[in-house]
Every structure is written in C-alpha cells, then in structure tokens.
Enzyme design. Structure first.
Site, short mmCIF file in Angstrom:
data_model
loop_
_atom_site.label_atom_id
_atom_site.label_comp_id
_atom_site.label_asym_id
_atom_site.label_seq_id
_atom_site.Cartn_x
_atom_site.Cartn_y
_atom_site.Cartn_z
N HIS A 140 -2.09 -28.00 22.69
CA HIS A 140 -2.80 -26.71 22.69
C HIS A 140 -4.03 -26.89 23.57
O HIS A 140 -4.53 -28.01 23.74
CB HIS A 140 -3.22 -26.43 21.25
CG HIS A 140 -3.82 -25.08 21.00
ND1 HIS A 140 -5.14 -24.81 21.22
CD2 HIS A 140 -3.29 -23.94 20.51
CE1 HIS A 140 -5.40 -23.56 20.88
NE2 HIS A 140 -4.29 -23.00 20.45
N ASP A 178 -3.85 -33.46 15.88
CA ASP A 178 -4.16 -32.03 15.74
C ASP A 178 -3.16 -31.48 14.72
O ASP A 178 -1.97 -31.30 15.03
CB ASP A 178 -4.00 -31.37 17.12
CG ASP A 178 -3.99 -29.85 17.05
OD1 ASP A 178 -3.92 -29.29 15.95
OD2 ASP A 178 -4.03 -29.22 18.13
N GLN A 232 -0.80 -26.98 13.07
CA GLN A 232 0.49 -26.41 12.68
C GLN A 232 1.15 -27.16 11.54
O GLN A 232 1.82 -26.56 10.70
CB GLN A 232 1.44 -26.37 13.88
CG GLN A 232 0.97 -25.47 15.00
CD GLN A 232 0.85 -24.02 14.56
OE1 GLN A 232 1.60 -23.54 13.72
NE2 GLN A 232 -0.11 -23.31 15.14
N LYS A 275 -4.96 -21.20 9.04
CA LYS A 275 -3.53 -21.43 9.23
C LYS A 275 -2.90 -21.98 7.95
O LYS A 275 -1.71 -22.26 7.89
CB LYS A 275 -3.30 -22.41 10.38
CG LYS A 275 -3.70 -21.80 11.74
CD LYS A 275 -3.34 -22.70 12.86
CE LYS A 275 -4.06 -22.37 14.14
NZ LYS A 275 -3.39 -21.36 14.95
N CYS A 280 -1.77 -20.35 24.27
CA CYS A 280 -2.80 -21.38 24.51
C CYS A 280 -2.18 -22.72 24.89
O CYS A 280 -2.70 -23.78 24.53
CB CYS A 280 -3.72 -21.56 23.30
SG CYS A 280 -4.64 -20.09 22.89
C1 LIG Z 1 -1.70 -26.78 17.58
C2 LIG Z 1 -2.97 -26.02 17.57
N1 LIG Z 1 -4.12 -26.67 17.78
C3 LIG Z 1 -5.30 -26.03 17.73
C4 LIG Z 1 -5.38 -24.70 17.47
C5 LIG Z 1 -6.72 -24.05 17.44
O1 LIG Z 1 -7.00 -23.63 16.14
P1 LIG Z 1 -8.32 -22.79 15.83
O2 LIG Z 1 -8.30 -21.64 16.80
O3 LIG Z 1 -8.15 -22.37 14.42
O4 LIG Z 1 -9.47 -23.70 16.04
C6 LIG Z 1 -4.21 -23.98 17.27
C7 LIG Z 1 -4.25 -22.52 17.05
O5 LIG Z 1 -3.38 -21.79 17.45
C8 LIG Z 1 -2.98 -24.66 17.29
O6 LIG Z 1 -1.83 -24.02 17.08
#
Ligand SMILES: Cc1ncc(COP(=O)(O)O)c(C=O)c1O
Length: 411
Positions: free
Chosen positions: A127, A204, A207, A230, A368
């Site tokens: 991401h 990370d 998900q 999430k 993203c």
């Molecule tokens: C795999 C992953 N990492 C990071 C993020 C970023 O999360 P946040 O916007 O809640 O900080 C997302 C959000 O879509 C994501 O799917």
C-alpha cells in the site's frame, strides 16, 4: 477435529445499525470492507458512554472522572496487547492508524538506524503507506529502497526475496495481506530470511487484522501496525506494536505533552514506553471504541468467521468468474476475501456507478497501490471485499449488478 458452530449471520447483522438503512431504495450491500468496516452497536455505545457519562482527559487529573478515563484507556491497551499476543502492554502504542504506525517506525527507527547505502526491503504489492514513509526515510538518510517483485499470480516471489534480503538490508517492511489482491503473504518465510541477517521485520496488518487471530510473538515479527476502523472500530485510532527493546532505543516520533519526563530549555528527558510515542492528547474515545470492537469480534468465533468468509469468497469467485468479460487480477493460492477484477471494455468507475445505483458499495480505483496496478498493467480495478456480516445474497447481488453494468454499457 472440532468445528465451530456456523456463524449466525442474520443475528450478527442485527448488531450493525447501518444495515437498517436503505441505500437508493435498496438494502445496503456493503462490499468495501478492505477500505473500512461497519461498526457494531457495542462500539457506538462504548464511545457514547464515555462522552456522556465518563468523559475527562487522561493522565492529568486528580479527580475521579480523569482517573476512571485513565484506567479505561489503560485497560484498552492491555486488551489490545492480549489480542495481539504481545508480552507487554507497554509495547502497544496508540496511533492514528496503520499509516501513522508505519510513519512512526520509518521516521524514528529510520533516523536512528539507516545510513547511506543501507537497504530497506519492501514488496511490489505494498500500500502507498508501506512505500512513501520508507521513501521519505531513504531520502533523509541516503538509504536505498529494494522491492521484492510479485509473480503473475499476485504472490510474493520468494526466490527474489531470498536474493534481495542480504548483508546491506537493515529492515524489511511487508504487507501481511494485500488490500488489492487479497494475497496472504508467507510472512513466516520472509521473517526467517530477515532473521538470517539479524534485521527487524515490520508487518502492515491493516488487512490481516479483521480476518483471523494475530499473534505477534508466534509470527516472530518486530513491528505490527493496524487501524481500528478496519477492525469494526472507530476511525482515527490504530496500533503500532513493537518489541520493547527496539522501541526503547528509538528516538521520539513527535514532541509535546505527555511524552516527557522532565523539560528544561537546556534538556528534555522522555517518558517511558509507551508514552514516549504518545505526544499530546490521545484519541481516548477511539481507544475505548477499539477495545469494544475487539471484545465484539472475539465474542464471535474466528473459526466460524473464517469458514463463513471462505464460503462467500468461493461463491463470489465462482459467480463473477462465470460472467464473460470479467478478468480477475491475481489468483493467489492463499487469500483473504478480497477480489480485484476488471470488466472488458468498461471502466471500473462505470461499473461502480451502476453498482451504486443498486445499493452495492465496492471500491473502484487504484486502491492506494499504484505500483501494483502498474505491475498488473491496469490503471484501476473493481475491488469487492467481504466481511463476516456479508451474506450469500450480497454476493448474488454483486454478480447481477456486474451483469447489469455490462448490459448498460455494452447494450
Ligand atoms: C494494507 C493497507 N495498509 C495501510 C493502509 C492505510 O490504513 P489507514 O488509512 O487506516 O492508515 C490500508 C488502508 O487501506 C491498507 O489496506
């Protein structure tokens, strides 16, 4: 082997007030769970209760309300530590979300540990929040970003990972589950490669966190970041877990109130973990909401959730796969209930618009992950992502919505 009782999805849906709402005159079919999840009443009640009857700032007051709020905040931290299998609640840092958690590590750990020629290893399916913070850290320190490629199936190329993680590697930062393809990465293998070189691994977990139990000690990673929103919790709150020894050695990320021990104009000393990393007034209500979300989801059964989501995913792959012109992006062997696909000759946004008219919420765009989209050779996809409150009817509605989009745009 004992199998869990099946998830009573009709009962579970009653816990989510949003499903009482009609969208464009139709029942809501919410299939954008990888983006954010809906909130059970227990989470809404926890925040409301705090603001209505328990509200005060924490750590500062000698009065009852503040003491109670501080204790509730501490309980939330301890609950999250237990939820993640962390040894010590002081290793749980409240942040705004995954993005801030990764930025904290890239900035603070990066400043202290990276130098010219050092290498930061990420993957091609990260991401943007797993890419840009490391680019900033590399630009500030002279370190270099190295990218593990993916295969055509949308899986990590482990052979390439083995050759990329080497003596110059200083840290590996990897998405646990891909938000665009659903790929569940072989994190144990990557962690083993990193450990051979004695380097830390950040996962990370944005998900992964909503689809099954996470045990950071069993995983053997060194940092784990996720977002409350999430995980059926509030926006604006998330967690960075880090090993105490690493967090201790890192400089503060932000300066301000709460993170200090003593301040003079000549010198400031810092508070112990985790407060060193929690500058300013924190999202207290968010932490309590996240606590309630974890209680809620663990009150269901992860086994039952997994079985339900697996069945929905296989139905969705089957129904969508039967539609001429639907092309799935990636076919990972191990996957969370997330699917990206395109429809020949129709822009994903147009499909999204037709689905919206049917009350179906999906995401259309680059999710993203622009570098991943470039690797796949598409500017955008349609992404449907499922959660435990989705039903077989939701999946059928999605498939008929996609068929309808094809009729509308192809005539
Ligand atoms: C795999 C992953 N990492 C990071 C993020 C970023 O999360 P946040 O916007 O809640 O900080 C997302 C959000 O879509 C994501 O799917």
């Amino acid at each position: 082997m004992r199998t869990a009782a099946p998830l009573d999805v009709i009962r579970v849906r009653r816990d989510f007030p949003i499903f009482d709402r009609a969208i464009r005159g139709k029942p809501l079919v919410y299939l954008d769970n990888a983006n954010s999840t809906q909130k059970p009443r227990a989470v809404l009640d926890a925040e409301r209760r705090f603001y209505e009857t328990g509200y005060a700032n924490i750590h500062r007051g000698v009065y009852l309300l503040s003491q109670e709020a501080t204790e509730a905040y501490d309980r939330a931290r301890a609950r999250i530590a237990g939820f993640l299998g962390a040894k010590n609640p002081a290793e749980i840092v409240f942040v705004r979300g995954t993005t801030e958690g990764i930025n904290l590590v890239a900035s603070s750990w990066g400043r202290a540990n990276l130098g010219p020629g050092d290498e930061v290893v990420i993957s091609e399916m990260e991401h943007h929040s797993g890419i840009v913070p490391w680019q900033l850290a590399c630009a500030a320190t002279g370190a270099v970003l190295k990218v593990i490629p993916i295969t055509d199936a949308g899986e990590l190329d482990l052979d390439r990972a083995a050759s990329l993680i080497g003596p110059r590697t200083k840290i590996v930062s990897l998405i646990h589950v891909s938000n665009a393809l659903g790929t569940i990465n072989p994190v144990a293998e990557v962690i083993a490669l990193a450990k051979r070189h004695g380097v830390p691994v950040l996962l990370d977990g944005a998900q992964a966190i909503s689809h099954g139990p996470i045990d950071v000690e069993a995983l053997g990673c060194d940092f784990y970041a996720f977002s409350g929103h999430k995980l059926f919790g509030p926006t604006g709150v998330g967690v960075l877990w880090g090993r105490a020894a690493l967090l201790e050695a890192m400089p503060p990320y932000q300066g301000g109130g709460n993170m200090i021990h003593t301040v003079t104009f000549e010198k400031t000393t810092y508070a112990p973990l985790p407060f060193k990393f929690e500058a300013g007034t924190v999202n207290i209500a968010g932490a309590l909401g996240l606590h309630a979300a974890i209680d809620y989801v663990e009150g269901l059964s992860w086994d039952a959730i997994a079985a339900h989501e697996r069945a929905l995913l296989s139905r969705a792959l089957d129904r969508l796969g039967a539609i001429p012109g639907v092309v799935f992006q990636g076919s990972p062997a191990h996957r969370a209930p997330v699917m990206s696909f395109t429809v020949d000759g129709i822009h994903p946004h147009d499909v999204g618009t037709v689905l919206d008219a049917e009350g179906i919420a999906i995401r259309a765009g680059h999710h993203c992950v622009q570098p991943l989209m470039a690797r796949l050779g598409v500017p955008a996809t349609i992404r449907a992502s499922l959660s435990f409150y989705n039903t077989a009817d939701d999946v059928e509605a999605l498939a008929s919505g996609v068929r309808k989009a094809i009729e509308v745009f192809r005539g």
